[in-house]
Design a protein around this motif. Structure first.
Motif, PDB file in Angstrom:
ATOM      1  N   ASP A 108       0.872  -1.165   0.000  1.00 49.41           N
ATOM      2  CA  ASP A 108       0.000   0.000   0.000  1.00 49.41           C
ATOM      3  C   ASP A 108       0.914   1.222   0.000  1.00 49.41           C
ATOM      4  O   ASP A 108       1.719   1.388   0.915  1.00 49.41           O
ATOM      5  N   GLU A 110       0.102   4.444   0.168  1.00 45.99           N
ATOM      6  CA  GLU A 110      -0.326   5.652   0.854  1.00 45.99           C
ATOM      7  C   GLU A 110       0.712   5.999   1.919  1.00 45.99           C
ATOM      8  O   GLU A 110       1.231   5.108   2.597  1.00 45.99           O
ATOM      9  N   LEU A 302       0.335   9.489  -6.589  1.00 47.91           N
ATOM     10  CA  LEU A 302       0.469   9.610  -5.141  1.00 47.91           C
ATOM     11  C   LEU A 302       1.814   9.070  -4.664  1.00 47.91           C
ATOM     12  O   LEU A 302       2.467   9.664  -3.791  1.00 47.91           O
ATOM     13  N   PRO A 306       3.806  12.590  -3.122  1.00 42.92           N
ATOM     14  CA  PRO A 306       2.953  12.567  -1.920  1.00 42.92           C
ATOM     15  C   PRO A 306       2.532  13.943  -1.443  1.00 42.92           C
ATOM     16  O   PRO A 306       1.617  14.055  -0.616  1.00 42.92           O
ATOM     17  N   ILE A 309      -1.290  15.307  -1.213  1.00 41.79           N
ATOM     18  CA  ILE A 309      -2.225  15.130  -0.109  1.00 41.79           C
ATOM     19  C   ILE A 309      -2.576  16.475   0.516  1.00 41.79           C
ATOM     20  O   ILE A 309      -3.711  16.706   0.950  1.00 41.79           O
ATOM     21  N   ASP A 393     -10.873   6.139  -1.764  1.00 38.50           N
ATOM     22  CA  ASP A 393      -9.482   5.742  -1.907  1.00 38.50           C
ATOM     23  C   ASP A 393      -8.688   7.037  -2.028  1.00 38.50           C
ATOM     24  O   ASP A 393      -9.005   7.886  -2.860  1.00 38.50           O
ATOM     25  N   LEU A 394      -7.681   7.187  -1.205  1.00 39.42           N
ATOM     26  CA  LEU A 394      -6.949   8.451  -1.141  1.00 39.42           C
ATOM     27  C   LEU A 394      -6.443   8.889  -2.500  1.00 39.42           C
ATOM     28  O   LEU A 394      -6.614  10.051  -2.904  1.00 39.42           O
ATOM     29  N   ALA A 395      -5.802   7.994  -3.251  1.00 37.48           N
ATOM     30  CA  ALA A 395      -5.200   8.368  -4.527  1.00 37.48           C
ATOM     31  C   ALA A 395      -6.255   8.829  -5.532  1.00 37.48           C
ATOM     32  O   ALA A 395      -6.116   9.880  -6.167  1.00 37.48           O
TER      33      ALA A 395
END
Length: 496
Positions: A108, A110, A302, A306, A309, A393-395
């Motif tokens: 993962d 993230e 992502l 990063p 974010i 989902d963050l991305a």
């Protein structure tokens, strides 16, 4: 080469299935005995709202996974170990308790997950154990699809072309993860043979999935896939219309790994290149495959950047000044609650509030409206979606919001601004979707539902609508807002 371990521990995360599971396959190949664990992570749970639907989805899916493990072992003593707390503490302690030389999991990218895994790996290493991660929830990882200069792509279409050029049956083939599993599964410690926890026992509201027709677990994913495949030839034509049954509805299953991305991409790729298929069938499959490639694209964005974010993908866009203060807060609240006076926007927001789902076309419409009609920072909308979406989902969420705000990976100019009325007329021409979620305007003739403030007083009277009372006037004039947005972004003209 991975050594052979007498005992291994499989740590399930966003991969709640036995079929075609990369970590599970590698664990079975390199261990004599296997234990399985899922951790309800307090660092995640404590930040969620009381009625978060995702917890119910996870609990039901974990329960099915436990049943599948016990069925595979053909012993009730086998099954899934569940713990609640911090994985950084639980996983190393459990590995020590069980005598596991290796912990297997799927990766993962993230940032929070990377930090968590690094801490787990350090703790394991201190005791002579190892954390082994596999690629599972995407086809290509961060550095597998690069430009000719070996740098990451920042625009989707070139990335997609390179993705399609690189993909082969090898990357889309399934892992036979269930093949060697039965003989490997160990009995759980007696203290861990309790039934799986419910959402209520975890401190969340009950029955949050009732009435949403959201099947859970690996069986739920199979049910949705079986329903979608006959509709695949119509996917390109139907996917943009929220009143139609066009999407696959598999996004939440992809998010929690109750279905394999390799299986879906393989089905799409084969159908898109099937010489015996119809033109519509190939186009539908190719369009669906393109949507799956978007997932990989946002994952690698992502992973390589990063900073997205917290900040714009394009640093120059961080100079944009968003509206703040009491008036902006009131507009944001109206947007959240579906009270903007624009029926399509309101219908979409009410859909996400009542179901945790929003049609993809509508995600673009409401995001554009928040940022470019209301002048509100895209990060506020991103955070709202993160709280409400079942498939968050963050991305993908970050990528979609930055796309709408023109601050991200978008080849289109920043002055593309969706008109909420024309979007409504084009994608919900009969007003059926609007009528479902905004019943206040449902009695209007279909063509008037898109902009009820333009209806004649008699039409409003017949429909029982009192603008400003039973349904709001528009909270902003789109034409005026458009000019303000052009001025807001105008500072970037020299860089565009």
């Amino acid at each position: 080469m991975t050594p052979f371990y007498p005992v291994g521990l499989i740590w399930f995360r966003r991969d709640l299935r036995l079929a075609d599971n990369a970590a599970l396959y590698h664990a079975a190949q390199h261990c004599k005995t296997l234990y399985c664990v899922f951790v309800f992570d307090d660092s995640i749970l404590t930040a969620l709202p009381h009625a978060d639907r995702r917890i119910e989805f996870i609990c039901q899916s974990v329960t099915e996974l436990d049943e599948a493990i016990r069925h595979a072992a053909d012993r009730p003593q086998a099954g899934l170990i569940t713990r609640r707390g911090l994985p950084q503490e639980i996983i190393p302690a459990l590995a020590s308790q069980l005598g596991a030389g290796a912990v297997f999991c799927n990766d993962d990218d993230e940032p929070a997950a990377l930090a968590r895994d690094a801490q787990v790996a350090r703790s394991l290493k201190a005791e002579g154990r190892v954390l082994l991660r596999s690629k599972d929830h995407r086809i290509f990882a961060r550095d597998e699809v690069l430009t000719q200069s070996l740098s990451p792509f920042s625009v989707f279409t070139p990335y997609k072309n390179a993705w399609l050029k690189k993909v082969t049956p090898f990357y889309l083939s399934s892992y036979p993860s269930e093949r060697d599993l039965p003989a490997k599964l160990a009995d759980r410690p007696e203290a861990d043979r309790q039934r799986m926890p419910t959402a209520v026992e975890l401190g969340f509201a009950p029955d949050t999935l009732q009435g949403l027709r959201l099947p859970t677990g690996e069986s739920g994913a199979r049910q949705l896939l079986a329903d979608f495949l006959p509709r695949l030839p119509q996917y390109k034509a139907a996917r943009d219309f929220p009143a139609l049954k066009g999407p696959s509805y598999l996004s939440v299953h992809l998010r929690f790994g109750t279905v394999s991305i390799r299986e879906l991409a393989r089905l799409a790729h084969e159908a898109a290149h099937h010489s015996d298929g119809s033109d519509a069938g190939r186009e539908g499959a190719a369009t669906w495959l393109s949507e799956l490639i978007w997932r990989d694209f946002y994952f690698q964005i992502l992973a390589h950047h990063p900073h997205v974010i917290e900040r714009s993908f394009k640093p120059a866009y961080d100079v944009i000044e968003w509206d703040t203060g009491a008036e902006a807060d009131a507009l944001f609240t109206a947007w959240c609650e579906g009270r903007t006076g624009y029926p399509l926007v309101d219908a979409a927001m009410r859909q996400i509030n009542t179901s945790g789902y929003m049609h993809n076309r509508l995600r673009m419409v409401v995001a554009s409206f928040l940022v470019k009609d209301l002048g509100i920072d895209w990060r506020r909308g991103e955070a709202y979606f993160a709280e409400k979406l079942n498939d968050f989902d963050l991305a993908a969420n970050n990528g979609g919001w930055q796309w709408a705000a023109s601050t991200g990976c978008d080849a289109q100019p920043w002055f593309r601004i969706f008109n909420p009325i024309t979007q409504s007329e084009k994608f919900d021409a009969d007003g059926k979707f609007i009528a479902r979620y905004v019943p206040e305007v449902a009695q209007l003739p279909a063509k008037l539902r898109h902009a009820p403030w333009l209806a004649k007083p008699l039409d409003l009277l017949k429909a029982g609508i009192a603008l400003g009372s039973s349904y709001p006037y528009p909270i902003v004039d789109h034409a005026v807002a458009r000019e303000k947005t052009l001025a807001r972004y105008g500072i970037l003209k020299k860089d565009s």
